[in-house]
Design an enzyme around this catalytic site. Structure first.
Site, PDB file in Angstrom:
ATOM      1  N   GLU A   4       0.870  -1.165   0.000  1.00 45.80           N
ATOM      2  CA  GLU A   4       0.000   0.000   0.000  1.00 45.80           C
ATOM      3  C   GLU A   4       0.913   1.223   0.000  1.00 45.80           C
ATOM      4  OE1 GLU A   4      -3.697   1.928   2.482  1.00 45.80           O
ATOM      5  OE2 GLU A   4      -2.802   0.073   3.166  1.00 45.80           O
ATOM      6  N   PRO A   5       1.207   1.759  -1.182  1.00 46.26           N
ATOM      7  CA  PRO A   5       2.213   2.812  -1.279  1.00 46.26           C
ATOM      8  C   PRO A   5       1.745   4.210  -0.894  1.00 46.26           C
ATOM      9  CG  PRO A   5       1.329   2.348  -3.435  1.00 46.26           C
ATOM     10  CD  PRO A   5       0.699   1.364  -2.484  1.00 46.26           C
ATOM     11  N   GLY A   6       0.475   4.414  -0.604  1.00 45.28           N
ATOM     12  CA  GLY A   6      -0.043   5.761  -0.351  1.00 45.28           C
ATOM     13  C   GLY A   6       0.759   6.552   0.659  1.00 45.28           C
ATOM     14  N   ARG A  43      -7.290  11.357  11.546  1.00 48.13           N
ATOM     15  CA  ARG A  43      -6.382  10.240  11.815  1.00 48.13           C
ATOM     16  C   ARG A  43      -5.930  10.152  13.276  1.00 48.13           C
ATOM     17  NH1 ARG A  43      -1.688  10.241   8.931  1.00 48.13           N
ATOM     18  NH2 ARG A  43      -1.592   7.985   9.022  1.00 48.13           N
ATOM     19  N   TYR A  47      -6.958   6.523  15.049  1.00 49.44           N
ATOM     20  CA  TYR A  47      -5.970   5.513  15.438  1.00 49.44           C
ATOM     21  C   TYR A  47      -4.657   6.090  15.944  1.00 49.44           C
ATOM     22  CZ  TYR A  47      -4.985   6.155  10.431  1.00 49.44           C
ATOM     23  OH  TYR A  47      -4.769   6.678   9.180  1.00 49.44           O
ATOM     24  N   CYS A  85     -15.503  21.259  19.103  1.00 52.20           N
ATOM     25  CA  CYS A  85     -15.990  21.028  20.477  1.00 52.20           C
ATOM     26  C   CYS A  85     -16.279  19.556  20.742  1.00 52.20           C
ATOM     27  CB  CYS A  85     -17.210  21.886  20.777  1.00 52.20           C
ATOM     28  SG  CYS A  85     -16.862  23.637  20.749  1.00 52.20           S
ATOM     29  N   TYR A 121      -4.234  10.032   2.734  1.00 53.30           N
ATOM     30  CA  TYR A 121      -5.505   9.664   3.349  1.00 53.30           C
ATOM     31  C   TYR A 121      -6.155  10.726   4.229  1.00 53.30           C
ATOM     32  CZ  TYR A 121      -3.441   5.261   1.938  1.00 53.30           C
ATOM     33  OH  TYR A 121      -2.827   4.284   1.233  1.00 53.30           O
TER      34      TYR A 121
END
Length: 168
Positions: A4-6, A43, A47, A85, A121
């Site tokens: 997965e080169p992204g 992100r 995670y 908020c 992403y």
């Protein structure tokens, strides 16, 4: 083999530039409130991803940067949060979802927070129009170094253009 080169290819090519719109001291923590948070970068909330932070004055002067640890003295801890908020609206969270302060030189309202490593992403994962926040414009740096607008900031009318009038 599957790859997965992204992230490898484009992660460091993207940055989110946000403006500091307020500063607060709450529950013993200093906070910077910026005009773009989890609605642009989910992100950290999803995670725990970490993104390097740089602080830039309105005149373009670099105050501090996690890229090269500039400077190493006079740093102060700040929780950097957005305007949604929500408890997870922060650029840095620990594994339990608690805000982790970033060590930076103290900026002023109107200065900028540059969040690095957002090329892979970050935009595609973000909750578009969350809390009716409009999608920001996007700029690309060309090979010649020129900055080119590649997407205009979303206008208010675009938030409701697909809504239909329903007769009850």
């Amino acid at each position: 083999m599957e790859i997965e080169p992204g992230t490898f290819v484009v992660a460091n090519s993207g940055h989110i530039v946000t403006k500091i719109i307020d500063k607060k001291l709450t529950n013993g923590m200093n906070f910077l409130i910026v005009d773009g948070g989890m609605e642009l970068l989910t992100r950290p909330l999803l995670y725990g991803s970490e993104h390097p932070i740089a602080i830039v004055r309105q005149d373009g002067t670099l105050l501090s940067s996690e890229y090269d640890q500039t400077p190493t003295a006079g740093l102060k801890p700040f929780g950097i949060v957005g305007r949604c908020c929500e408890s997870g609206d922060s650029v840095r969270l620990d594994k339990d979802g608690n805000i982790v302060p970033v060590l930076i030189i103290e900026p002023e309202i109107g200065d900028y927070v540059v969040i690095g490593g957002t090329g892979a992403y970050s935009e595609s994962m973000s909750p578009e129009n969350y809390n009716s926040h409009r999608k920001p414009g996007a700029v690309m740096k060309t090979r010649s170094g020129e900055l080119v607008l590649i997407r205009k900031k979303q206008v208010r009318e675009q938030l409701v253009q697909n809504e239909l009038d329903v007769k009850l």
